[in-house]
Enzyme design. Structure first.
Site, PDB file in Angstrom:
ATOM      1  N   HIS A 133      56.381 -26.500  40.953  1.00 48.09           N
ATOM      2  CA  HIS A 133      57.310 -27.599  41.238  1.00 48.09           C
ATOM      3  C   HIS A 133      57.626 -27.669  42.737  1.00 48.09           C
ATOM      4  CE1 HIS A 133      58.486 -26.423  36.973  1.00 48.09           C
ATOM      5  NE2 HIS A 133      58.176 -27.678  36.819  1.00 48.09           N
TER       6      HIS A 133
ATOM      7  N   ARG B 230      56.602 -22.190  30.607  1.00 50.56           N
ATOM      8  CA  ARG B 230      56.387 -21.516  29.324  1.00 50.56           C
ATOM      9  C   ARG B 230      55.922 -20.067  29.488  1.00 50.56           C
ATOM     10  NH1 ARG B 230      56.440 -25.405  25.259  1.00 50.56           N
ATOM     11  NH2 ARG B 230      56.216 -27.521  26.018  1.00 50.56           N
TER      12      ARG B 230
ATOM     13  N   GLN C 202      59.465 -35.891  23.982  1.00 47.13           N
ATOM     14  CA  GLN C 202      58.091 -35.428  24.166  1.00 47.13           C
ATOM     15  C   GLN C 202      57.813 -34.112  23.445  1.00 47.13           C
ATOM     16  OE1 GLN C 202      58.564 -35.301  28.602  1.00 47.13           O
ATOM     17  NE2 GLN C 202      57.206 -33.536  28.444  1.00 47.13           N
TER      18      GLN C 202
ATOM     19  N   ASP D  58      48.732 -30.627  34.497  1.00 49.26           N
ATOM     20  CA  ASP D  58      48.830 -31.493  33.324  1.00 49.26           C
ATOM     21  C   ASP D  58      47.990 -32.741  33.593  1.00 49.26           C
ATOM     22  OD1 ASP D  58      51.022 -30.049  31.694  1.00 49.26           O
ATOM     23  OD2 ASP D  58      51.840 -30.142  33.714  1.00 49.26           O
TER      24      ASP D  58
ATOM     25  N   HIS E   8      59.603 -23.595  39.419  1.00 51.73           N
ATOM     26  CA  HIS E   8      58.784 -22.496  39.969  1.00 51.73           C
ATOM     27  C   HIS E   8      57.973 -23.031  41.147  1.00 51.73           C
ATOM     28  CE1 HIS E   8      55.562 -24.470  37.802  1.00 51.73           C
ATOM     29  NE2 HIS E   8      56.157 -24.255  36.627  1.00 51.73           N
TER      30      HIS E   8
ATOM     31  N   MET F 175      61.085 -30.824  34.017  1.00 50.91           N
ATOM     32  CA  MET F 175      61.966 -30.408  32.918  1.00 50.91           C
ATOM     33  C   MET F 175      62.723 -29.138  33.300  1.00 50.91           C
ATOM     34  SD  MET F 175      60.094 -31.577  29.469  1.00 50.91           S
ATOM     35  CE  MET F 175      58.967 -30.227  29.298  1.00 50.91           C
TER      36      MET F 175
HETATM   37  P1  AMP Z   1      57.330 -29.666  33.834  1.00 54.40           P
HETATM   38  O1  AMP Z   1      58.653 -29.251  34.367  1.00 54.40           O
HETATM   39  O2  AMP Z   1      56.555 -28.581  33.172  1.00 54.40           O
HETATM   40  O3  AMP Z   1      57.395 -30.939  33.027  1.00 54.40           O
HETATM   41  O4  AMP Z   1      56.467 -30.020  35.107  1.00 54.40           O
HETATM   42  C1  AMP Z   1      56.928 -30.950  36.053  1.00 54.40           C
HETATM   43  C2  AMP Z   1      55.804 -31.281  36.989  1.00 54.40           C
HETATM   44  O5  AMP Z   1      55.356 -30.087  37.631  1.00 54.40           O
HETATM   45  C3  AMP Z   1      54.589 -31.868  36.259  1.00 54.40           C
HETATM   46  O6  AMP Z   1      54.040 -32.903  37.047  1.00 54.40           O
HETATM   47  C4  AMP Z   1      53.667 -30.702  36.173  1.00 54.40           C
HETATM   48  O7  AMP Z   1      52.304 -31.073  36.104  1.00 54.40           O
HETATM   49  C5  AMP Z   1      53.962 -29.993  37.476  1.00 54.40           C
HETATM   50  N1  AMP Z   1      53.536 -28.601  37.403  1.00 54.40           N
HETATM   51  C6  AMP Z   1      53.812 -27.709  36.408  1.00 54.40           C
HETATM   52  N2  AMP Z   1      53.192 -26.542  36.647  1.00 54.40           N
HETATM   53  C7  AMP Z   1      52.503 -26.694  37.800  1.00 54.40           C
HETATM   54  C8  AMP Z   1      51.642 -25.851  38.566  1.00 54.40           C
HETATM   55  N3  AMP Z   1      51.374 -24.610  38.191  1.00 54.40           N
HETATM   56  N4  AMP Z   1      51.106 -26.339  39.701  1.00 54.40           N
HETATM   57  C9  AMP Z   1      51.368 -27.618  40.095  1.00 54.40           C
HETATM   58  N5  AMP Z   1      52.166 -28.461  39.419  1.00 54.40           N
HETATM   59  C10 AMP Z   1      52.724 -28.009  38.291  1.00 54.40           C
END
Ligand code: AMP
Length: 278
Positions: free
Chosen positions: A35, A185, A59, A148, A32, A28
């Site tokens: 990702h 977040r 979501q 997650d 960082h 999304m």
């Molecule tokens: P998001 O952009 O928050 O939807 O996350 C995208 C992907 O990055 C999802 O598969 C998350 O589980 C993964 N992700 C988010 N934070 C972390 C983290 N600290 N370490 C590893 N993967 C992460």
């Protein structure tokens, strides 16, 4: 060079005769190091890497949460460039959900507890968008963060049940030096909340250490984690869980693999984290 495409048509054209395997990293945005670690896995294991950047309205239960979700597409694309990603798919909402769109994917039992209970409809939104993205990209592999953990289980169940051939690969959680799991977040935490937030990881480590020392009672493991969270006045726990690693049912006794997981609010910001054991 990373190419950025915004429409289904451009995406199909860009992928028409691309080298396989293709790896997808759904995100999304507000990218960082967590990702980045997923992109690095895709680069290592696939001949073509695709990052999707889409803040998926379906979501989010709370419109305010959606509205305040951080966005920075230029910065995100720069990160994808640095990581050598081949293609970024950054569609508008209408491109994913065209007018008249009227389907939702509902995953069963594994989507019910924990985040599913705390955020009704959340995993329907996740499963629906991920199914669309897997199909549009025709991905061989998809990389998700263990951070997650329930999302990984839900997406795997969805892909298996719908006979989607994309293999779902879970990658380790990337943390700050003080243990806080990286999350888009975290930007919302004020300095005091940021200082308090590593208590999630401390609580998980306390639970894991107690399990390592031989404790198998779910209640005692939950009590230890809750006790650690209680040392931090700014932390308002949402749930403290010791669950079966496959079904996510709460455990009275830990006999095999389990997932310690937490959701904790700091002001208006809700953080989650987990630690697999066994
Ligand atoms: P998001 O952009 O928050 O939807 O996350 C995208 C992907 O990055 C999802 O598969 C998350 O589980 C993964 N992700 C988010 N934070 C972390 C983290 N600290 N370490 C590893 N993967 C992460």
């Amino acid at each position: 060079m990373t190419r950025v495409v915004r429409t289904r048509r451009e995406l199909r054209a860009a992928l028409a005769d691309t080298a396989r395997p293709i790896g997808i990293v759904p995100t999304m945005g507000w990218l960082h190091a967590g990702h980045r670690s997923l992109m690095q896995r895709a680069r290592a294991e696939d001949r073509t890497s695709v990052v999707t950047i889409f803040v998926n309205p379906r979501q989010f239960g709370d419109p305010k949460d959606l509205e305040r979700y951080p966005r920075n597409e230029a910065g995100d694309v720069a990160i994808c460039e640095e990581e050598g990603v081949d293609l970024v798919f950054a569609p508008d909402v209408d491109e994913i959900y065209p007018p008249g769109f009227d389907t939702a994917i509902h995953v069963g039992a594994v989507a019910e507890p924990l985040e599913g209970a705390a955020r009704p409809g959340h995993f329907d939104g996740v499963a629906t968008v991920v199914a669309i993205l897997f199909d549009l990209v025709g991905a061989d592999h998809a990389y998700f963060g263990q951070k997650d953990a329930q999302q990984v289980l839900v997406v795997r169940q969805m892909a298996r049940d719908l006979a989607i051939g994309t293999e779902v690969i879970a990658c380790p959680t990337v943390r700050e030096a003080d243990g806080l799991a990286l999350s888009s977040r975290n930007v919302h935490l004020d300095p005091e909340e940021r200082a308090a937030a590593p208590v999630l990881h401390r609580a998980l480590v306390a639970g894991r250490d107690l399990w390592r020392s031989g404790e198998r009672s779910g209640d005692r493991l939950r009590a230890t984690m809750a006790g650690e969270l209680a040392t931090e006045p700014l932390a308002r726990p949402d749930y403290v869980s010791v669950a079966d690693a496959v079904t996510l049912r709460e455990l009275d006794v830990v006999t095999g693999s389990a997932l310690l997981s937490l959701a904790v609010r700091f002001g208006a910001t809700r953080l989650i984290d987990n630690e697999p054991i066994g």
